[in-house]
Scaffold this motif. Structure first.
Motif, mmCIF file in Angstrom:
data_model
loop_
_atom_site.group_PDB
_atom_site.id
_atom_site.type_symbol
_atom_site.label_atom_id
_atom_site.label_comp_id
_atom_site.label_asym_id
_atom_site.label_seq_id
_atom_site.Cartn_x
_atom_site.Cartn_y
_atom_site.Cartn_z
ATOM 1 N N GLN A 13 44.429 41.077 34.122
ATOM 2 C CA GLN A 13 44.671 40.863 35.470
ATOM 3 C C GLN A 13 43.356 40.633 36.315
ATOM 4 N N THR A 15 41.388 40.619 39.751
ATOM 5 C CA THR A 15 41.529 41.569 41.094
ATOM 6 C C THR A 15 40.271 41.270 41.742
ATOM 7 N N GLY A 44 49.523 35.655 42.251
ATOM 8 C CA GLY A 44 50.076 36.583 42.942
ATOM 9 C C GLY A 44 49.882 36.326 44.355
ATOM 10 N N TYR A 121 41.812 38.941 44.256
ATOM 11 C CA TYR A 121 43.247 38.572 43.966
ATOM 12 C C TYR A 121 44.112 39.789 43.810
ATOM 13 N N GLN A 122 45.596 39.658 43.746
ATOM 14 C CA GLN A 122 46.504 40.840 43.843
ATOM 15 C C GLN A 122 47.609 40.191 42.664
ATOM 16 N N ASN A 123 47.866 40.859 42.008
ATOM 17 C CA ASN A 123 49.072 40.479 41.107
ATOM 18 C C ASN A 123 48.927 39.278 40.495
ATOM 19 N N THR A 124 47.569 38.921 39.874
ATOM 20 C CA THR A 124 47.485 37.494 39.515
ATOM 21 C C THR A 124 46.843 37.845 38.013
ATOM 22 N N THR A 125 47.337 37.059 37.184
ATOM 23 C CA THR A 125 46.875 37.216 35.942
ATOM 24 C C THR A 125 46.325 35.952 35.166
#
Length: 133
Positions: A13, A15, A44, A121-125
């Motif tokens: 992830q 973040t 995300g 970042y959010q909801n990012t992989t």
């Protein structure tokens, strides 16, 4: 080639902003003649920049030489690169990759992933895989 196969260099992830850091290297790749790389960035929201740098070592992990760099911002993308150790090259001065690109012809006996990001970042992989032969 002692240990051919497909390896996960990193799956994480993304973040908070991350300073340049190295993930656990893949060892025992003596005789590696080529590697195909795939970087999969699934965006995300928010964030700014994320760079995934694949590096190799010729001295048991003391020094890492960049062989491919993948840069991402605020959109999902899948990027690939192929590095071959057997390509005929002339003598050149080594330089770390400062933007997307490759240093072809450089393959030691280890591979590692270095990550650096800015922004939150959010909801990012991000996942990076290597097919070694």
């Amino acid at each position: 080639m002692d240990n051919a196969g497909t390896f996960n260099l990193g799956a994480l992830q993304i973040t908070a902003a991350k300073p340049l850091s190295i993930l656990t290297p893949i060892l025992s790749l003596d005789g590696m003649s080529a590697v195909s790389l795939e970087a999969n960035f699934q965006y995300g929201t928010a964030g700014a920049t994320c760079s995934a740098i694949v590096a190799t070592s010729f001295d048991e992990g003391v020094t890492w030489r960049h062989i491919a760099r993948f840069d991402f911002t605020t959109a999902s993308a899948v990027k690939t690169a192929n590095i071959q150790a057997l390509a005929a090259k002339g003598v050149a001065a080594y330089a770390d990759l400062s933007a997307e690109g490759v240093n072809d012809g450089l393959l030691g006996d280890q591979l590692a992933l270095l990550i650096v990001s800015t922004g939150t970042y959010q909801n990012t992989t991000l996942s990076v895989r290597a097919a070694v032969r």
